[in-house]
Design an enzyme around this catalytic site. Structure first.
Site, short mmCIF file in Angstrom:
data_model
loop_
_atom_site.label_atom_id
_atom_site.label_comp_id
_atom_site.label_asym_id
_atom_site.label_seq_id
_atom_site.Cartn_x
_atom_site.Cartn_y
_atom_site.Cartn_z
CD GLU A 345 54.35 -5.40 29.24
OE1 GLU A 345 55.19 -6.31 29.40
OE2 GLU A 345 54.66 -4.21 29.05
CG HIS A 376 48.73 11.98 55.74
ND1 HIS A 376 48.19 12.89 56.64
CD2 HIS A 376 49.09 10.90 56.48
CE1 HIS A 376 48.24 12.38 57.85
NE2 HIS A 376 48.78 11.18 57.79
CE LYS A 488 59.19 -2.15 22.86
NZ LYS A 488 59.74 -3.50 23.12
#
Length: 497
Positions: A345, A376, A488
């Site tokens: 960000e 793994h 937004k």
């Protein structure tokens, strides 16, 4: 004046480009053969931290040129501008002073007052002297926030689980209603405290979740009981009051604190309650010690600066777009999520500080997981894949519960992986190409004596300062987040259509 220098126009950048052509094919295995003291030469010891950056595709000339670059982009002046409160976040006309939140011996009066408020509040919650609406003590804390109001405290609380008291902490962030109800389903209203963290107290995600939790609470309680179970971290006293939270139970924030750097403030109230104020203060102290190191140490002996310069080296010259962070402790299982916001960000920008679109790479993609689990999962790609992925390995020398057998095996894996990424199978005979490892894969090893609130504070601060240095070199504003706003607005438009 905050520096605004296009790095590609500097002499050091031009030298690095030519130098890269010479060292691109150099193999680290050969560097270790020719430099017997390479590990000691490229290590930094600071307090209980040791950074070993010897396993990088660099020579002494590389380091000299990277340090020249830091000087040419006026990094020293930029650091002082931040620490002295200059308005370096120019797009929002704000200072960037999260470091002031943890300068315990030189606190601003308003910061000192808020910390005192946090201390007294947390002591009442922990001791049980704070009573809910039926007279019972608090046993569970729910933090409602999003972004930095969630990721920072959630990470710190998880990382410091060893130091937690009897309080159980929960974090609600996603506007997904199932997430909210799943959190609430086993909680007792009579013994639950809700902390709503929103600077503006208008953030849609946070306020939607807060209203849902409020409705859940009022199914059994009265409006007048809200003040015993809800507190706020906000600057919008009017909206906080209309929610039913008193000014006395509101903790303030300041516009010079960015969300992703706010866990040091009252945003960290849930962590403060979970580990106690004295431990929270040690978290601040650890970060402050790293602040001083970052501000004062020569760049050649400066942990955040060295890490940032190496990152720029790989990102802009080797065209390595990602970096992996591998903490060898399960306590840091949320650390990478926290770093993803802090780094991506901050430095996910394509316009420079002069207002021009850049023609070079900025930002890095941060990913990873805890070792040994990561070995793994995705280490196959790092060992034998076609992509160059620099890695930071983080390990604590001492186990908190003292289980030496487990710790010995954990650290053996830590060392084995960095050795394997360095050496591969070079110099050994393999049956076929499928079993061939090229090695020459870069890693940094960060050794820390023990996971404590203080060492965690220092560790977080390392990466905060690293991303700052990267942003200065790339000539971008690291402290705004304009890129999150468009989505937004469009979401609100859809809701209102």
């Amino acid at each position: 004046m905050f520096p605004k220098i296009n790095p590609t126009t500097t002499k050091a950048w031009q030298k690095l480009a030519k130098h890269f052509e010479k060292v691109n094919d150099v193999e680290m295995q050969d560097l270790f053969t020719s430099e017997m003291n390479r590990t000691e030469k490229y290590s930094i010891q600071w307090n209980n931290f040791l950074l070993d950056y010897s396993k990088n595709r660099m020579t002494s000339e590389t380091l000299e040129l990277l340090l020249e670059l830091a000087d040419e982009v006026k990094l020293k002046e930029a650091i002082e501008a931040q620490f002295t409160g200059k308005l370096i976040n120019e797009t929002e006309n704000r200072a960037v002073l999260h470091t002031a939140l943890r300068d315990i011996n030189n606190l601003k009066p308003d910061v000192k007052a808020t910390l005192s408020q946090m201390e007294h509040f947390s002591e009442k919650i922990i001791s049980g002297s704070w009573k809910g609406y039926t007279g019972r003590a608090i046993t569970n804390i729910v933090n409602i926030g999003i972004g930095g109001s969630d990721l920072g405290p959630a990470m710190a609380t998880e990382a410091l689980s060893f130091y937690k008291n009897h309080l159980k902490t929960h974090y609600i962030s996603n506007i997904d209603g199932d997430h909210v109800m799943e959190t609430l389903k086993n909680l007792d209203r009579e013994t639950t405290l809700i902390i709503i963290v929103s600077k503006s107290f208008t953030t849609q995600d946070t306020l939607t979740n807060a209203q849902t939790v409020r409705s859940w609470f009022l199914e059994k309680a009265l409006e007048s009981d809200i003040e015993k179970h809800f507190v706020a971290v906000s600057t919008n006293l009017e909206e906080v009051s209309s929610f039913g939270i008193s000014e006395e139970n509101t903790f303030t924030l300041w516009n010079w604190v960015g969300g992703r750097f706010s866990l040091w403030s009252a945003v960290g109230l849930s962590t403060c309650c979970a580990i106690g104020y004295s431990n929270f203060e040690q978290l601040l102290n650890g970060a402050n010690e790293m602040d001083n190191h970052f501000r004062e140490a020569p760049f050649s002996e400066n942990i955040p600066v060295i890490l940032a310069l190496l990152s720029v080296w790989y990102n802009n010259f080797f065209q390595a777009e990602t970096e992996a962070v591998i903490p060898y402790t399960q306590y840091l299982s949320k650390f990478v999520n926290f770093l993803q916001q802090a780094v991506m960000e901050s430095n996910g920008k394509s316009v420079d500080r002069n207002g021009n679109f850049v023609n070079y790479q900025t930002g890095t993609v941060i990913w990873g997981s805890t070792g040994v689990n990561a070995q793994h999962a995705f280490f196959q790609l790092i060992h034998q894949g076609t992509k160059l992925i620099p890695c930071d390995f983080i390990a604590f020398k001492e186990a908190l519960y003292g289980n030496e057998e487990h710790q010995r095996k954990l650290l053996a894996n830590f060392h084995a992986q960095t050795d394997a990424l360095l050496m591969g199978t070079k110099g050994t005979e393999v049956e076929n190409n499928f079993k061939s490892f090229s090695g020459n894969r870069p890693t940094n090893s960060l050794f820390i004596k023990k996971l404590t609130p203080q060492s965690l504070g220092s560790l977080i601060a390392i990466y905060e300062h690293k991303l700052f240095v990267q942003g200065i070199i790339w000539n971008i504003f690291s402290y705004d987040q304009i890129g999150v706003e468009l989505g937004k607005k469009l979401a609100l438009k859809r809701l209102n259509s």
